[in-house]
Motif scaffolding. Structure first.
Motif, PDB file in Angstrom:
ATOM      1  N   PRO A   4       1.006  -1.210   0.011  1.00 57.07           N
ATOM      2  CA  PRO A   4       0.613   0.826   0.608  1.00 57.07           C
ATOM      3  C   PRO A   4       0.556   1.419  -0.180  1.00 57.07           C
ATOM      4  CG  PRO A   4      -0.600  -1.341   2.019  1.00 57.07           C
ATOM      5  CD  PRO A   4       0.760  -1.963   1.533  1.00 57.07           C
ATOM      6  N   GLU A   5       0.809   2.238  -0.666  1.00 58.04           N
ATOM      7  CA  GLU A   5       1.022   3.686  -0.685  1.00 58.04           C
ATOM      8  C   GLU A   5       1.539   3.787   1.143  1.00 58.04           C
ATOM      9  OE1 GLU A   5       2.016   5.459  -3.159  1.00 58.04           O
ATOM     10  OE2 GLU A   5       0.966   3.618  -4.543  1.00 58.04           O
ATOM     11  N   ALA A   6       0.640   3.849   1.998  1.00 59.30           N
ATOM     12  CA  ALA A   6       1.350   4.424   2.853  1.00 59.30           C
ATOM     13  C   ALA A   6       2.760   2.959   3.364  1.00 59.30           C
ATOM     14  CB  ALA A   6       0.717   3.355   4.203  1.00 59.30           C
ATOM     15  N   GLY A   7       3.117   2.131   3.048  1.00 59.99           N
ATOM     16  CA  GLY A   7       4.124   1.199   3.153  1.00 59.99           C
ATOM     17  C   GLY A   7       5.572   1.469   2.223  1.00 59.99           C
ATOM     18  N   PHE A   8       5.171   2.349   1.267  1.00 58.34           N
ATOM     19  CA  PHE A   8       5.798   2.563   0.432  1.00 58.34           C
ATOM     20  C   PHE A   8       7.354   3.779   0.910  1.00 58.34           C
ATOM     21  CE2 PHE A   8       8.264   5.359  -3.517  1.00 58.34           C
ATOM     22  CZ  PHE A   8       7.933   3.872  -4.282  1.00 58.34           C
ATOM     23  N   PRO A   9       7.028   4.456   1.691  1.00 57.54           N
ATOM     24  CA  PRO A   9       8.740   5.378   2.125  1.00 57.54           C
ATOM     25  C   PRO A   9       9.617   3.644   2.881  1.00 57.54           C
ATOM     26  CG  PRO A   9       6.507   6.927   3.144  1.00 57.54           C
ATOM     27  CD  PRO A   9       6.423   4.912   2.266  1.00 57.54           C
ATOM     28  N   SER A  10       8.784   2.659   3.681  1.00 57.45           N
ATOM     29  CA  SER A  10       9.127   1.850   4.324  1.00 57.45           C
ATOM     30  C   SER A  10      10.028   0.766   3.030  1.00 57.45           C
ATOM     31  CB  SER A  10       8.855   0.892   5.270  1.00 57.45           C
ATOM     32  OG  SER A  10       7.364   0.252   5.170  1.00 57.45           O
ATOM     33  N   LEU A  11       9.335   0.622   1.816  1.00 53.77           N
ATOM     34  CA  LEU A  11       9.741  -0.377   1.441  1.00 53.77           C
ATOM     35  C   LEU A  11      10.768   0.604   0.222  1.00 53.77           C
ATOM     36  CD1 LEU A  11       8.936  -2.873  -0.960  1.00 53.77           C
ATOM     37  CD2 LEU A  11       7.796  -1.577  -2.316  1.00 53.77           C
ATOM     38  N   ILE A  12      10.382   1.345  -0.123  1.00 57.72           N
ATOM     39  CA  ILE A  12      12.152   1.811  -0.217  1.00 57.72           C
ATOM     40  C   ILE A  12      13.476   2.037  -0.088  1.00 57.72           C
ATOM     41  CG2 ILE A  12      13.130   4.115  -1.155  1.00 57.72           C
ATOM     42  CD1 ILE A  12      11.172   4.048  -3.401  1.00 57.72           C
ATOM     43  N   LYS A  13      13.364   2.122   1.416  1.00 54.25           N
ATOM     44  CA  LYS A  13      14.476   1.697   2.578  1.00 54.25           C
ATOM     45  C   LYS A  13      15.154   0.721   2.673  1.00 54.25           C
ATOM     46  CE  LYS A  13      13.344   5.565   5.730  1.00 54.25           C
ATOM     47  NZ  LYS A  13      12.799   6.192   7.220  1.00 54.25           N
ATOM     48  N   LYS A  14      13.633  -0.219   2.716  1.00 55.44           N
ATOM     49  CA  LYS A  14      14.396  -1.861   3.186  1.00 55.44           C
ATOM     50  C   LYS A  14      14.879  -2.389   1.299  1.00 55.44           C
ATOM     51  CE  LYS A  14       9.941  -3.802   4.107  1.00 55.44           C
ATOM     52  NZ  LYS A  14       8.992  -4.748   4.507  1.00 55.44           N
ATOM     53  N   VAL A  15      14.804  -1.883  -0.175  1.00 58.19           N
ATOM     54  CA  VAL A  15      15.211  -2.717  -0.832  1.00 58.19           C
ATOM     55  C   VAL A  15      16.671  -2.115  -1.200  1.00 58.19           C
ATOM     56  CG1 VAL A  15      14.558  -1.956  -3.506  1.00 58.19           C
ATOM     57  CG2 VAL A  15      12.950  -2.941  -2.042  1.00 58.19           C
ATOM     58  N   ARG A  16      16.454  -0.738  -0.826  1.00 61.47           N
ATOM     59  CA  ARG A  16      18.003   0.662  -0.463  1.00 61.47           C
ATOM     60  C   ARG A  16      19.102  -0.233  -0.206  1.00 61.47           C
ATOM     61  NH1 ARG A  16      20.051   4.359   0.905  1.00 61.47           N
ATOM     62  NH2 ARG A  16      18.604   5.246   2.221  1.00 61.47           N
ATOM     63  N   ALA A  17      18.405  -0.311   1.479  1.00 61.69           N
ATOM     64  CA  ALA A  17      19.632  -1.433   1.959  1.00 61.69           C
ATOM     65  C   ALA A  17      19.914  -2.600   1.451  1.00 61.69           C
ATOM     66  CB  ALA A  17      18.841  -1.447   3.432  1.00 61.69           C
ATOM     67  N   HIS A  18      19.116  -2.934   1.240  1.00 60.99           N
ATOM     68  CA  HIS A  18      19.116  -4.673   0.404  1.00 60.99           C
ATOM     69  C   HIS A  18      20.025  -4.821  -0.310  1.00 60.99           C
ATOM     70  CE1 HIS A  18      18.207  -9.644   0.338  1.00 60.99           C
ATOM     71  NE2 HIS A  18      18.487  -8.694  -0.893  1.00 60.99           N
ATOM     72  N   LEU A  19      19.789  -3.307  -1.333  1.00 58.52           N
ATOM     73  CA  LEU A  19      20.884  -3.813  -2.837  1.00 58.52           C
ATOM     74  C   LEU A  19      22.138  -2.950  -2.586  1.00 58.52           C
ATOM     75  CD1 LEU A  19      18.384  -2.551  -5.559  1.00 58.52           C
ATOM     76  CD2 LEU A  19      19.291  -5.209  -4.869  1.00 58.52           C
ATOM     77  N   HIS A  20      21.530  -2.620  -1.156  1.00 58.58           N
ATOM     78  CA  HIS A  20      23.754  -1.315  -0.645  1.00 58.58           C
ATOM     79  C   HIS A  20      23.661  -0.352  -2.147  1.00 58.58           C
ATOM     80  CE1 HIS A  20      24.699  -4.938   1.641  1.00 58.58           C
ATOM     81  NE2 HIS A  20      24.592  -5.429   1.718  1.00 58.58           N
ATOM     82  N   LEU A  21      22.409   0.451  -1.918  1.00 51.48           N
ATOM     83  CA  LEU A  21      22.475   1.531  -2.823  1.00 51.48           C
ATOM     84  C   LEU A  21      22.006   2.803  -1.502  1.00 51.48           C
ATOM     85  CD1 LEU A  21      19.771   0.372  -5.772  1.00 51.48           C
ATOM     86  CD2 LEU A  21      22.345   0.576  -5.273  1.00 51.48           C
ATOM     87  N   SER A  22      22.544   3.886  -2.086  1.00 50.25           N
ATOM     88  CA  SER A  22      22.374   5.168  -1.405  1.00 50.25           C
ATOM     89  C   SER A  22      21.392   5.524  -2.286  1.00 50.25           C
ATOM     90  CB  SER A  22      23.426   5.900  -1.574  1.00 50.25           C
ATOM     91  OG  SER A  22      23.641   6.622  -2.863  1.00 50.25           O
ATOM     92  N   GLN A  23      20.718   6.931  -1.529  1.00 49.84           N
ATOM     93  CA  GLN A  23      19.595   7.375  -2.645  1.00 49.84           C
ATOM     94  C   GLN A  23      19.786   8.285  -3.039  1.00 49.84           C
ATOM     95  OE1 GLN A  23      18.159  10.125   1.224  1.00 49.84           O
ATOM     96  NE2 GLN A  23      16.241   8.707   1.857  1.00 49.84           N
ATOM     97  N   GLU A  24      20.899   8.570  -3.607  1.00 46.01           N
ATOM     98  CA  GLU A  24      21.681   9.055  -5.195  1.00 46.01           C
ATOM     99  C   GLU A  24      21.482   7.451  -6.156  1.00 46.01           C
ATOM    100  OE1 GLU A  24      25.148  11.307  -5.826  1.00 46.01           O
ATOM    101  OE2 GLU A  24      24.468  12.493  -4.869  1.00 46.01           O
ATOM    102  N   ASP A  25      22.039   6.511  -5.951  1.00 41.06           N
ATOM    103  CA  ASP A  25      21.918   5.377  -6.025  1.00 41.06           C
ATOM    104  C   ASP A  25      21.065   4.791  -6.974  1.00 41.06           C
ATOM    105  OD1 ASP A  25      24.908   5.396  -6.190  1.00 41.06           O
ATOM    106  OD2 ASP A  25      24.562   4.420  -4.655  1.00 41.06           O
ATOM    107  N   LEU A  26      20.061   5.309  -5.883  1.00 37.60           N
ATOM    108  CA  LEU A  26      18.652   4.887  -6.723  1.00 37.60           C
ATOM    109  C   LEU A  26      17.604   5.983  -7.589  1.00 37.60           C
ATOM    110  CD1 LEU A  26      16.432   1.921  -6.276  1.00 37.60           C
ATOM    111  CD2 LEU A  26      15.869   3.400  -4.208  1.00 37.60           C
ATOM    112  N   ALA A  27      17.926   7.317  -7.044  1.00 41.15           N
ATOM    113  CA  ALA A  27      17.769   7.750  -8.448  1.00 41.15           C
ATOM    114  C   ALA A  27      18.306   7.893  -9.595  1.00 41.15           C
ATOM    115  CB  ALA A  27      18.453   9.511  -7.620  1.00 41.15           C
ATOM    116  N   ARG A  28      19.121   8.201  -9.233  1.00 42.18           N
ATOM    117  CA  ARG A  28      19.775   7.454 -10.552  1.00 42.18           C
ATOM    118  C   ARG A  28      19.268   6.617 -11.081  1.00 42.18           C
ATOM    119  NH1 ARG A  28      24.991   7.030  -9.372  1.00 42.18           N
ATOM    120  NH2 ARG A  28      25.654   9.527  -8.205  1.00 42.18           N
ATOM    121  N   GLU A  29      19.086   5.587 -10.893  1.00 45.43           N
ATOM    122  CA  GLU A  29      18.953   4.030 -11.480  1.00 45.43           C
ATOM    123  C   GLU A  29      17.036   4.316 -12.258  1.00 45.43           C
ATOM    124  OE1 GLU A  29      19.347   1.419 -12.247  1.00 45.43           O
ATOM    125  OE2 GLU A  29      21.718   0.934 -11.389  1.00 45.43           O
ATOM    126  N   LEU A  30      16.395   5.227 -10.957  1.00 45.14           N
ATOM    127  CA  LEU A  30      15.178   5.238 -11.212  1.00 45.14           C
ATOM    128  C   LEU A  30      14.610   6.347 -12.115  1.00 45.14           C
ATOM    129  CD1 LEU A  30      13.822   4.756  -7.986  1.00 45.14           C
ATOM    130  CD2 LEU A  30      13.799   3.228  -9.744  1.00 45.14           C
TER     131      LEU A  30
END
Length: 75
Positions: A4-30
């Protein structure tokens, strides 16, 4: 990915942590700005449909490449 949209912030954090990406790295990918990812994670904004679709596509690609576990998306 039925998070659900309410869980999107935690989902983004989990995915980034699992992939060892910074916010900047994920932003570049997207193809979005660092500040956009930061606002999503902090729950200040929600992604528009296109951005959400890009994120889902990115996650699907990482799953196919064996870099992301499906379980991360359903927790």
């Amino acid at each position: 990915m039925s998070e659900p949209e309410a869980g999107f912030p935690s989902l983004i954090k989990k995915v980034r942590a699992h992939l060892h990406l910074s916010q900047e790295d994920l932003a570049r990918e997207l193809g979005v700005s660092f500040s956009t990812v930061n606002r999503w994670e902090n729950g200040k904004t929600k992604p528009i449909k296109v951005a959400r679709s890009q994120f889902e596509g990115f996650c699907a690609k990482m799953i196919r490449q064996g870099k992301l576990d499906k379980e991360i998306l359903s927790q």
